[in-house]
Design an enzyme around this catalytic site. Structure first.
Site, PDB file in Angstrom:
ATOM      1  N   GLN A 103      50.287  36.298  44.038  1.00  0.00           N
ATOM      2  CA  GLN A 103      50.056  37.745  44.216  1.00  0.00           C
ATOM      3  C   GLN A 103      50.434  38.195  45.627  1.00  0.00           C
ATOM      4  OE1 GLN A 103      47.892  35.624  42.798  1.00  0.00           O
ATOM      5  NE2 GLN A 103      46.632  36.604  41.233  1.00  0.00           N
ATOM      6  N   ARG A 147      46.188  43.635  37.141  1.00  0.00           N
ATOM      7  CA  ARG A 147      45.170  42.714  37.658  1.00  0.00           C
ATOM      8  C   ARG A 147      44.598  43.340  38.915  1.00  0.00           C
ATOM      9  NH1 ARG A 147      47.236  42.889  42.024  1.00  0.00           N
ATOM     10  NH2 ARG A 147      45.759  41.311  42.666  1.00  0.00           N
ATOM     11  N   ASP A 173      36.199  40.433  44.017  1.00  0.00           N
ATOM     12  CA  ASP A 173      36.050  40.650  42.567  1.00  0.00           C
ATOM     13  C   ASP A 173      34.599  40.859  42.172  1.00  0.00           C
ATOM     14  OD1 ASP A 173      38.765  39.196  42.804  1.00  0.00           O
ATOM     15  OD2 ASP A 173      38.700  40.069  40.796  1.00  0.00           O
ATOM     16  N   ARG A 201      38.488  39.127  31.012  1.00  0.00           N
ATOM     17  CA  ARG A 201      38.417  38.342  32.249  1.00  0.00           C
ATOM     18  C   ARG A 201      36.961  38.366  32.747  1.00  0.00           C
ATOM     19  NH1 ARG A 201      42.987  39.047  36.594  1.00  0.00           N
ATOM     20  NH2 ARG A 201      42.349  36.890  36.951  1.00  0.00           N
ATOM     21  N   LYS A 224      40.011  35.875  45.137  1.00  0.00           N
ATOM     22  CA  LYS A 224      41.064  34.953  44.735  1.00  0.00           C
ATOM     23  C   LYS A 224      40.899  33.578  45.358  1.00  0.00           C
ATOM     24  CE  LYS A 224      43.516  35.488  42.323  1.00  0.00           C
ATOM     25  NZ  LYS A 224      43.306  35.029  40.928  1.00  0.00           N
TER      26      LYS A 224
END
Ligand code: MRU
Length: 348
Positions: free
Chosen positions: A197, A45, A238, A88, A249
């Site tokens: 994470q 990820r 991202d 994703r 996130k």
């Protein structure tokens, strides 16, 4: 260097990020379908790591194909790309990497390349993306490390480290580089509910490097900032829209607001492959909704009453107005981001 992913004769070897930090185990993805599943299940990820993984997935698709010519491979190539692109939705690096393979395939096809040549060139392209990603992280680190204080607490959210890239990391690359410069940094890692994470991955990789780290629950950041324990925030991204809004996130937006309120600089570190100037602003970024079970369960144990409503967006959007600077491998961008991004893109 932490071995996030590596090419082997059997396929791509991934460190299993769902098992860290207690179990350091590896999985081999031998086919493009294996790579898709590894991305979906978050064995791998982090935006840049997902992009590089997808490039290897396309290469594996060609290597395992029985097609005898680039022409006959074309429909299969489309299916491979569509499967990987469907894993994703938020990290634009995934689409960036697949598009790069599409451009390469179009030129190979136009040149009448043999299937062996396609296989060879696809693998070389994936290796190039891997190497470029590490080089970008190192360049970002050198630029961003200068921005961090000589001494003090730096808060980060999620994992934007070696594990989220081919190596070294974006936000954690900036921190690593600051430490290499001799700065006395103490990292505060938000645990990052629900997938943890921060608690699992950021804490693990910083401890591997001997960088002083304290894990905090996500709801502790405000009081630590008020107490003067946080001098800077650095996070990854991202997808960065054309106006500088960015998705990262879930919980990043909260941290950005808190940083502004406490007068703490808030930095976003990301490679150019995370910048999506085709997306005008944060409202246009697709946000992945993940399984309710990530929220309802922890360690296999149910935490919430049966049947309660659950919301699990994996990302949020931080408006550009909260961002002190965007650190890229090409340079450090300042507001207004629509202009600085456009200028930097033109410079190439
Ligand atoms: O859902 P994840 O773990 O893939 O989300 C990762 C993040 O949000 C990272 O901060 C982002 O991808 C930047 S990684 C260098």
């Amino acid at each position: 260097m932490i071995p996030t992913l590596a090419w082997t004769p059997e396929g791509v070897r991934f460190i299993d990020q769902t098992k860290l930090p207690l179990d350091e185990s590896y999985v081999i993805a031998a086919t493009y379908e294996d790579v898709a599943v590894v991305i979906e299940t978050m064995v791998v990820r982090g935006a840049p790591a997902i992009g590089v993984s997808a490039a290897y997935g396309v290469a594996l698709g060609a290597i395992r194909s029985t097609a005898e010519s680039s022409e006959s491979f074309a429909p299969e190539f489309e299916r491979i790309c569509a499967r990987l692109a469907g894993t994703r939705p938020t990290a634009v690096n995934l689409f960036w990497a697949i598009d790069r393979m599409k451009v390469l395939f179009a030129s190979l096809r136009a040149g009448g390349a043999s299937m062996d040549e396609v296989r060879e060139r696809f693998l070389a392209e994936a290796h190039a993306m891997y190497d470029e990603d590490i080089a970008s992280c190192k360049a970002m680190g050198a630029l961003g490390g200068e921005l961090l204080p000589d001494e003090g607490g730096v808060l980060t959210h999620c994992n934007a480290g070696a594990l989220a890239t081919a190596g070294y990391g974006t936000a954690l690359g900036v921190i690593r580089s600051a430490v290499e410069m001799g700065k006395k940094i103490h990292v505060y890692a938000d645990e990052t509910r629900p997938f943890l994470q921060g608690a699992r991955l950021t804490a693990w990789e910083l401890m591997e490097d001997g960088i002083p780290t304290t894990v905090i629950c996500d709801n502790m950041a405000a009081s630590l900032m008020k107490a003067g324990r946080i001098q800077a925030v650095v996070v990854g991204a991202d997808r960065i829209a054309a106006n500088g809004d960015f998705a990262n996130k879930i919980g990043t937006y909260n941290v950005a607001i808190l940083a502004k309120e406490h007068g703490i600089p808030f930095y976003c570190a990301a490679p150019w492959s995370t910048i999506d100037t085709a997306t005008p602003d944060g409202d246009a970024i697709p946000i992945e909704e993940r399984s309710a079970k990530e929220v309802t369960h922890h360690g296999g144990k149910q935490l919430t009453p049966h049947g309660v409503g659950i919301c699990n967006p994996a990302f949020d959007v931080t408006p550009a107005k909260y961002v002190t600077a965007i650190i890229t491998e090409k340079g450090v961008l300042r507001a207004p981001y629509a202009e600085s991004l456009r200028e930097m893109e033109l410079v190439g």
